[in-house]
Design a protein around this motif. Structure first.
Motif, short mmCIF file in Angstrom:
data_model
loop_
_atom_site.label_atom_id
_atom_site.label_comp_id
_atom_site.label_asym_id
_atom_site.label_seq_id
_atom_site.Cartn_x
_atom_site.Cartn_y
_atom_site.Cartn_z
N GLY A 6 0.77 -1.23 0.00
CA GLY A 6 0.00 0.00 0.00
C GLY A 6 0.81 1.28 0.00
O GLY A 6 0.27 2.35 0.31
N PHE A 7 2.13 1.24 -0.30
CA PHE A 7 2.92 2.46 -0.36
C PHE A 7 2.58 3.23 -1.63
O PHE A 7 2.48 2.67 -2.71
N SER A 16 7.66 5.39 6.63
CA SER A 16 6.63 4.55 7.25
C SER A 16 7.14 3.96 8.56
O SER A 16 8.34 3.70 8.71
N PRO A 17 6.27 3.73 9.53
CA PRO A 17 6.70 3.12 10.80
C PRO A 17 7.38 1.78 10.60
O PRO A 17 8.31 1.43 11.33
N ARG A 18 6.93 1.02 9.59
CA ARG A 18 7.52 -0.29 9.35
C ARG A 18 9.00 -0.15 8.94
O ARG A 18 9.87 -0.85 9.46
N ILE A 20 10.99 2.51 9.37
CA ILE A 20 11.75 3.14 10.45
C ILE A 20 12.09 2.11 11.52
O ILE A 20 13.22 2.05 12.02
N GLY A 21 11.12 1.27 11.87
CA GLY A 21 11.38 0.24 12.87
C GLY A 21 12.41 -0.77 12.41
O GLY A 21 13.28 -1.19 13.18
N SER A 22 12.34 -1.16 11.13
CA SER A 22 13.31 -2.11 10.60
C SER A 22 14.72 -1.51 10.60
O SER A 22 15.69 -2.18 10.96
N ALA A 23 14.82 -0.24 10.18
CA ALA A 23 16.13 0.42 10.17
C ALA A 23 16.69 0.54 11.58
O ALA A 23 17.89 0.37 11.81
N HIS A 24 15.80 0.81 12.55
CA HIS A 24 16.25 0.94 13.93
C HIS A 24 16.80 -0.38 14.46
O HIS A 24 17.85 -0.42 15.12
N ARG A 25 16.12 -1.48 14.14
CA ARG A 25 16.59 -2.80 14.59
C ARG A 25 17.95 -3.13 13.98
O ARG A 25 18.83 -3.67 14.64
N GLN A 26 18.13 -2.80 12.70
CA GLN A 26 19.41 -3.07 12.06
C GLN A 26 20.53 -2.22 12.66
O GLN A 26 21.66 -2.68 12.82
N PHE A 27 20.20 -0.97 13.00
CA PHE A 27 21.21 -0.08 13.59
C PHE A 27 21.67 -0.63 14.94
O PHE A 27 22.85 -0.58 15.28
N LEU A 28 20.73 -1.15 15.73
CA LEU A 28 21.08 -1.69 17.04
C LEU A 28 21.95 -2.94 16.93
O LEU A 28 22.60 -3.34 17.90
N GLY A 29 21.97 -3.54 15.75
CA GLY A 29 22.79 -4.73 15.56
C GLY A 29 24.21 -4.44 15.13
O GLY A 29 25.02 -5.36 14.99
N LYS A 30 24.55 -3.14 14.94
CA LYS A 30 25.90 -2.79 14.50
C LYS A 30 26.90 -2.97 15.63
O LYS A 30 26.54 -2.98 16.81
N LYS A 31 28.15 -3.11 15.27
CA LYS A 31 29.21 -3.29 16.26
C LYS A 31 29.37 -2.01 17.07
O LYS A 31 29.49 -0.92 16.50
N PRO A 32 29.37 -2.10 18.39
CA PRO A 32 29.51 -0.89 19.22
C PRO A 32 30.84 -0.19 18.95
O PRO A 32 31.87 -0.84 18.76
N LEU A 33 30.79 1.14 18.95
CA LEU A 33 32.01 1.92 18.76
C LEU A 33 32.81 1.94 20.06
O LEU A 33 32.25 2.06 21.15
#
Length: 329
Positions: A6-7, A16-18, A20-33
């Motif tokens: 429906g985009f 879209s929230p979907r 943004i949420g997916s990008a946020h989850r992927q960002f949290l999986g990155k190696k900590p600086l």
């Protein structure tokens, strides 16, 4: 199978929230600086000795730049933006016992607006580091012996200093043996620093987390451990303080922070403060323990006296000594 979500267009998809949420989850999986480790007091002590005693002028310039970045709390990039340097020596009964090279840089990392990019950042550096020796004069003499451009003075005119290109403190070397007008890059300085520290006996494991940024962080880390207040540390590191920047201060306004820095250096030299020890053992006098000066600690680490360490450096001829081979015979 094609899934219709429906985009309407790409903008709607990206916001879209979907998504943004997916990008946020992927960002949290990155190696900590992880920040690079600060140099130890013994490393800084050794760099000062190498600057004044190595037979290689190139090695002296390299170690001297490291001392400048450590004692000046400078990023490599900001050291490359210094426009002029004056000296303020301190004499006692005719003998040079201390002082400060006072520099000014423009367009530093903390300068965000066009106005601040044309305001000089005042830089004050102790002339005598943890080694208690005049590393600065050795650095200047080595640069001169290699035919590097002379460092400008504020008396030559601040306005023209803003417009003119800065003199690189450690220029890149060209293939024909001449020196470039461009300063060495951060990765080149990192390689230089690791080579110098390895040459004085630092183990590879201790150098894994060391890079050029370690030099800027060293004294600021020591100051935090010593209990220096946050505002003073921020001024020493040329950072913003309550909406104000060190760019807005003249050199005289760095008097109190630099005085606190001198007290810190005195305590580390005397051995009454051990910045690299565990929190419970940093102040041996408070625990009723004996105190060993930094010089004594260095001699135990090297297994020889400071004089012998320096003699080894001077015994190498200028022709045969290469940067990174300070202790080679």
């Amino acid at each position: 199978m094609i899934h219709v979500v429906g985009f309407v267009d790409t903008d709607a998809s990206a916001t879209s929230p979907r998504c943004i949420g997916s990008a946020h989850r992927q960002f949290l999986g990155k190696k900590p600086l992880r920040q690079k480790a600060a140099l130890t007091a013994l490393m800084v002590f050794a760099l000062g000795l190498v600057t004044v005693s190595t037979a290689s002028p190139v090695g002296s310039v390299e170690a001297g730049l490291a001392c400048l970045c450590v004692l000046g709390r400078l990023r490599v990039s900001d050291a490359g933006r210094i426009k002029f340097i004056d000296q303020e020596p301190l004499f006692d009964r005719g003998a040079l016992v201390g002082g400060f090279p006072e520099a000014a840089a423009v367009s530093t990392k903390t300068a965000k607006s066009k106005e601040k990019k044309t305001i000089f950042l005042p830089i004050v550096v102790p002339m005598f580091g943890l080694s208690g020796l005049n590393w600065w004069q050795a650095f200047v003499d080595a640069r001169r012996s290699l035919g590097m451009a002379e460092l400008g003075s504020a008396t030559e005119g601040e306005f023209f200093a803003i417009l003119a290109d800065g003199v690189p403190l450690l220029p890149r070397r060209l293939r024909d043996g001449l020196w470039s007008a461009q300063p060495a890059k951060a990765d080149e300085v990192t390689a230089m620093l690791l080579r110098l520290l390895a040459s004085v006996g630092c183990e590879a494991a201790a150098l894994k987390e060391v890079a050029s940024h370690s030099m800027e962080a060293t004294l600021l880390s020591m100051a935090a451990k010593h209990g220096v207040d946050l505002r003073t540390r921020r001024l020493l590191g040329y950072h913003v303080v309550k909406g104000e920047s060190a760019l807005n201060y003249g050199r005289e306004h760095l008097g109190v922070p630099v005085h606190e820095l001198e007290k810190l250096l005195d305590a580390v030299r005397a051995g009454s403060f051990l910045p690299d020890a565990t929190r419970a053992r940093r102040r041996p006098l408070e625990r009723g323990e004996g105190v060993k000066s930094l010089r004594q600690q260095f001699e135990e680490w090297q297994g020889c006296s400071v004089e012998e360490f320096m003699r080894r450096g001077r015994s190498n001829s200028a022709e045969s000594t290469k940067p990174g081979n300070f202790l080679s015979s």
